[in-house]
Design a protein around this motif. Sequence first.
Motif, PDB file in Angstrom:
ATOM      1  N   SER A   7       4.685  13.467  59.751  1.00  0.00           N
ATOM      2  CA  SER A   7       5.244  12.044  59.719  1.00  0.00           C
ATOM      3  C   SER A   7       6.931  12.110  59.768  1.00  0.00           C
ATOM      4  CB  SER A   7       4.562  11.559  58.541  1.00  0.00           C
ATOM      5  OG  SER A   7       5.478  12.032  57.275  1.00  0.00           O
ATOM      6  N   GLY A   8       7.442  10.777  60.015  1.00  0.00           N
ATOM      7  CA  GLY A   8       8.554  10.868  59.882  1.00  0.00           C
ATOM      8  C   GLY A   8       9.449  10.508  61.224  1.00  0.00           C
ATOM      9  N   GLY A   9       8.914  10.626  62.300  1.00  0.00           N
ATOM     10  CA  GLY A   9       9.660  10.565  63.470  1.00  0.00           C
ATOM     11  C   GLY A   9      10.144   9.077  63.765  1.00  0.00           C
ATOM     12  N   GLY A  10      10.778   8.786  64.777  1.00  0.00           N
ATOM     13  CA  GLY A  10      11.254   7.272  65.238  1.00  0.00           C
ATOM     14  C   GLY A  10      12.504   7.407  66.048  1.00  0.00           C
ATOM     15  N   LEU A  11      13.216   6.199  65.957  1.00  0.00           N
ATOM     16  CA  LEU A  11      14.387   5.746  66.670  1.00  0.00           C
ATOM     17  C   LEU A  11      15.494   5.725  65.958  1.00  0.00           C
ATOM     18  CD1 LEU A  11      15.665   5.061  69.504  1.00  0.00           C
ATOM     19  CD2 LEU A  11      15.223   2.595  68.785  1.00  0.00           C
ATOM     20  N   VAL A  12      16.497   6.342  66.145  1.00  0.00           N
ATOM     21  CA  VAL A  12      17.624   6.343  65.536  1.00  0.00           C
ATOM     22  C   VAL A  12      18.933   6.607  66.228  1.00  0.00           C
ATOM     23  CG1 VAL A  12      17.858   8.979  65.176  1.00  0.00           C
ATOM     24  CG2 VAL A  12      18.879   7.255  63.461  1.00  0.00           C
ATOM     25  N   VAL A  92      10.059  15.761  71.389  1.00  0.00           N
ATOM     26  CA  VAL A  92       8.793  15.544  70.406  1.00  0.00           C
ATOM     27  C   VAL A  92       8.880  16.764  69.508  1.00  0.00           C
ATOM     28  CG1 VAL A  92       6.233  15.889  70.326  1.00  0.00           C
ATOM     29  CG2 VAL A  92       7.475  14.345  72.254  1.00  0.00           C
ATOM     30  N   TYR A  93       8.701  16.629  68.304  1.00  0.00           N
ATOM     31  CA  TYR A  93       8.888  17.773  67.343  1.00  0.00           C
ATOM     32  C   TYR A  93       7.405  17.995  66.843  1.00  0.00           C
ATOM     33  CZ  TYR A  93      14.134  17.005  67.235  1.00  0.00           C
ATOM     34  OH  TYR A  93      15.182  17.131  67.597  1.00  0.00           O
ATOM     35  N   TYR A  94       7.028  19.248  67.198  1.00  0.00           N
ATOM     36  CA  TYR A  94       6.036  19.715  66.483  1.00  0.00           C
ATOM     37  C   TYR A  94       5.934  20.861  65.623  1.00  0.00           C
ATOM     38  CZ  TYR A  94       4.431  18.287  71.316  1.00  0.00           C
ATOM     39  OH  TYR A  94       4.251  17.609  72.392  1.00  0.00           O
ATOM     40  N   TRP A 111      -0.867  23.939  64.717  1.00  0.00           N
ATOM     41  CA  TRP A 111       0.152  23.097  65.327  1.00  0.00           C
ATOM     42  C   TRP A 111      -0.156  21.775  64.824  1.00  0.00           C
ATOM     43  CZ3 TRP A 111       4.563  24.638  67.687  1.00  0.00           C
ATOM     44  CH2 TRP A 111       4.844  25.818  68.049  1.00  0.00           C
ATOM     45  N   GLY A 112       0.881  20.796  64.635  1.00  0.00           N
ATOM     46  CA  GLY A 112       0.881  19.548  64.305  1.00  0.00           C
ATOM     47  C   GLY A 112       0.542  18.606  65.749  1.00  0.00           C
ATOM     48  N   GLN A 113       0.208  17.358  65.513  1.00  0.00           N
ATOM     49  CA  GLN A 113      -0.083  16.685  66.820  1.00  0.00           C
ATOM     50  C   GLN A 113       1.404  16.150  67.649  1.00  0.00           C
ATOM     51  OE1 GLN A 113       0.103  15.526  63.649  1.00  0.00           O
ATOM     52  NE2 GLN A 113       1.006  13.478  63.714  1.00  0.00           N
ATOM     53  N   GLY A 114       2.547  16.437  66.956  1.00  0.00           N
ATOM     54  CA  GLY A 114       3.722  16.026  67.639  1.00  0.00           C
ATOM     55  C   GLY A 114       4.247  14.614  66.948  1.00  0.00           C
ATOM     56  N   THR A 115       5.461  14.448  66.814  1.00  0.00           N
ATOM     57  CA  THR A 115       6.116  13.224  66.435  1.00  0.00           C
ATOM     58  C   THR A 115       7.176  12.941  67.401  1.00  0.00           C
ATOM     59  OG1 THR A 115       6.799  11.494  64.721  1.00  0.00           O
ATOM     60  CG2 THR A 115       7.445  14.046  64.493  1.00  0.00           C
ATOM     61  N   GLN A 116       7.579  11.847  67.999  1.00  0.00           N
ATOM     62  CA  GLN A 116       8.840  11.597  68.886  1.00  0.00           C
ATOM     63  C   GLN A 116       9.818  11.133  67.990  1.00  0.00           C
ATOM     64  OE1 GLN A 116       8.615  11.482  72.352  1.00  0.00           O
ATOM     65  NE2 GLN A 116      10.971  11.131  71.781  1.00  0.00           N
ATOM     66  N   VAL A 117      10.939  11.900  68.291  1.00  0.00           N
ATOM     67  CA  VAL A 117      12.363  11.594  67.661  1.00  0.00           C
ATOM     68  C   VAL A 117      13.153  11.188  69.150  1.00  0.00           C
ATOM     69  CG1 VAL A 117      14.165  12.503  66.729  1.00  0.00           C
ATOM     70  CG2 VAL A 117      12.126  12.959  65.778  1.00  0.00           C
ATOM     71  N   THR A 118      13.683   9.776  68.695  1.00  0.00           N
ATOM     72  CA  THR A 118      14.512   9.367  69.927  1.00  0.00           C
ATOM     73  C   THR A 118      15.896   9.087  69.208  1.00  0.00           C
ATOM     74  OG1 THR A 118      12.762   8.425  71.255  1.00  0.00           O
ATOM     75  CG2 THR A 118      14.777   7.646  71.769  1.00  0.00           C
ATOM     76  N   VAL A 119      17.004   9.585  69.923  1.00  0.00           N
ATOM     77  CA  VAL A 119      18.210   9.274  69.588  1.00  0.00           C
ATOM     78  C   VAL A 119      18.950   8.492  70.525  1.00  0.00           C
ATOM     79  CG1 VAL A 119      20.490  10.246  68.510  1.00  0.00           C
ATOM     80  CG2 VAL A 119      18.236  11.462  68.093  1.00  0.00           C
ATOM     81  N   SER A 120      19.357   7.237  70.439  1.00  0.00           N
ATOM     82  CA  SER A 120      19.738   6.358  71.203  1.00  0.00           C
ATOM     83  C   SER A 120      20.523   5.393  70.651  1.00  0.00           C
ATOM     84  CB  SER A 120      18.641   5.897  72.315  1.00  0.00           C
ATOM     85  OG  SER A 120      19.264   5.057  73.173  1.00  0.00           O
ATOM     86  N   SER A 121      21.498   4.872  71.161  1.00  0.00           N
ATOM     87  CA  SER A 121      22.043   3.647  70.764  1.00  0.00           C
ATOM     88  C   SER A 121      21.715   2.596  71.771  1.00  0.00           C
ATOM     89  CB  SER A 121      23.874   4.085  71.128  1.00  0.00           C
ATOM     90  OG  SER A 121      23.994   4.020  72.464  1.00  0.00           O
TER      91      SER A 121
END
Length: 121
Positions: A7-12, A92-94, A111-121
């Motif tokens: 858990s914990g991914g997202g857009l930042v 994608v962070y696994y 392995w986990g299912q992966g969570t997307q981390v997106t760094v964008s303005s």
Amino acid sequence: QVQLVESGGGLVQPGGSLRLSCSVSGTIFRASPMGWYRQAPGNQRELVAQMHSFGNTNYADSVKGRFTISRDNAKNTAYLQMNSLKSEDTAVYYCQAGVQLRRGDYVRDYWGQGTQVTVSS
């Protein structure tokens, strides 16, 4: 049945922070090491950070000083605190864990299912 729950991914925005967590569900003897890999489009999966149950850590050079891995051995849970995020951290962070189901058992990779981390303005 053993599973890794992420858990914990997202857009930042660039410069921001995120915290990932990964828990091992199921009855096991030990999960070591635990850590994260990431994969961006067109790139190979690469190690981000890894921590053994006795405390040793490994970090990719690109995240040293910005990311911190920690773990709660009693809960079989690992955390990745990501600070000063950059656009190049987008991936994608696994979660990965080396799991012994019973004492003396060989270590199996999960392995986990992966969570997307997106760094964008």
